[in-house]
Design an enzyme around this catalytic site. Sequence first.
Site, short mmCIF file in Angstrom:
data_model
loop_
_atom_site.label_atom_id
_atom_site.label_comp_id
_atom_site.label_asym_id
_atom_site.label_seq_id
_atom_site.Cartn_x
_atom_site.Cartn_y
_atom_site.Cartn_z
N TYR A 141 25.12 -30.15 -9.55
CA TYR A 141 25.20 -31.34 -9.12
C TYR A 141 24.10 -31.79 -8.12
CZ TYR A 141 29.99 -31.76 -11.23
OH TYR A 141 31.00 -32.04 -12.01
N LYS A 186 30.72 -17.66 -14.94
CA LYS A 186 30.39 -17.64 -16.49
C LYS A 186 29.26 -16.40 -16.13
CE LYS A 186 30.54 -18.91 -20.71
NZ LYS A 186 31.48 -18.61 -21.54
N ASP A 219 35.75 -20.27 -18.96
CA ASP A 219 36.33 -20.71 -20.28
C ASP A 219 37.82 -19.98 -20.52
OD1 ASP A 219 35.01 -18.21 -20.51
OD2 ASP A 219 34.11 -18.58 -22.59
N ASP A 243 35.43 -28.87 -10.32
CA ASP A 243 35.49 -30.17 -10.64
C ASP A 243 36.18 -30.27 -12.03
OD1 ASP A 243 35.50 -32.85 -10.46
OD2 ASP A 243 33.20 -33.06 -10.98
N ASP A 247 40.84 -31.12 -12.39
CA ASP A 247 41.31 -32.06 -13.15
C ASP A 247 42.57 -31.58 -14.28
OD1 ASP A 247 40.09 -34.07 -12.09
OD2 ASP A 247 39.78 -35.18 -14.07
#
Length: 362
Positions: A141, A186, A219, A243, A247
Amino acid sequence: MHAEIVVLPGDGIGPEVTAAAVDVLTAVARNFGHCFNFQHHLIGGAAIDACGAPLPEETLHACQHADAVLLGAVGGPKWSDPNARVRPEQGLLALRQALGLYANLRPVAPHPAALGAAPIKPHLLAGVDLLVVRELTGGIYFGDKQRSPDHASDLCSYSVVEVERIVRRACQLARARRGKLTSVDKANVLETSRLWREVATRVAREEFPDVQIEHQLVDAMAMHLLARPREYDVIVTENMFGDILTDEASMLAGSLGLLPSASLGDGRRGLYEPIHGSAPDIAGRGMANPYASILSAALLLRHSLELVDEADCIERAVSEALHAGAFTADLASTTAPLSTRAATRAVLAHLCEERQPIVMRD
Ligand code: NAD
């Protein structure tokens, strides 16, 4: 106690839900004998409309001198032109960076009364109590962005220091809870994740031998979070993974409208906001769930003002309101949903019920 609190309502439902949180903080100040001074300032799209910048100098200055900042949300279709020179989100990212708020705490503990609103089987949700610690001022970001007519790139970068401080914060939080930390990355694909895993392993081993650390690929974590959420205590991860995963985690609680967050740096000043956005689809209709914003105010009291009893009092009042069936439309199924104002009044009513014992104790 006297405290200066900057309120940044922002866009969409932001003004509706922050007004609810301010009402609750005002009631707490009255009940406990504190003086909270609220200063309202512009951020996001509202600030772009008023003065052309998403984070006006005056807003930044006020935040830098406040004890805490309460934010609604920024953004909306009016300002989402991809070719726009300034965007609402830039204001929030710049504010987090300017205040050095690198640790975003997002607690997720489904309320028994709201289990029916979650799209997950209730038996998987009982006893879920987890805390996601999201790195907030690094990663993709904030990296360099490039765009040409036929190409675009966003740089993801992390330094050792950035990973150390967020993992350290997560370990401290895990130590005060059930002592279990899950670090999400990851590492099978990304170099930044390989650095993340190496540093996380070292910090936990050398500084927090009493904290049990495990690593998950993001994942797989997306799946485990829904399949066996009860197994997790503190989850630490980088900016974008955090982020997205939070959610997803909001569905354990039943609605985005229930999840608060605290953004912290090394000092006590923090920024408190619901994890949801500006919800333009319901903005201005008086139907937004105010609980995430009210619970963010409780985090503000606990982390920035160290008013733990007062924070507990708000959390109990929200819990009791939910137990009593005070549901806004995002949670209600058969019963008639409450408006934002009515749900806020339900919380205030439970706060008032708590007033008597407090007065007697004094
Ligand atoms: P959103 O979180 O605003 O809304 C997603 C869905 O959840 C919508 O259907 C909305 O109605 C519902 N919802 C969210 N909060 C609710 C609440 N309190 N009560 C009831 N329902 C609620 O996400 P989005 O639609 O993807 O984004 C809308 C805008 O918000 C975009 O401009 C986005 O950039 C911005 N955004 C801002 C922040 C922030 O300010 N921190 C965070 C996320 C998104």
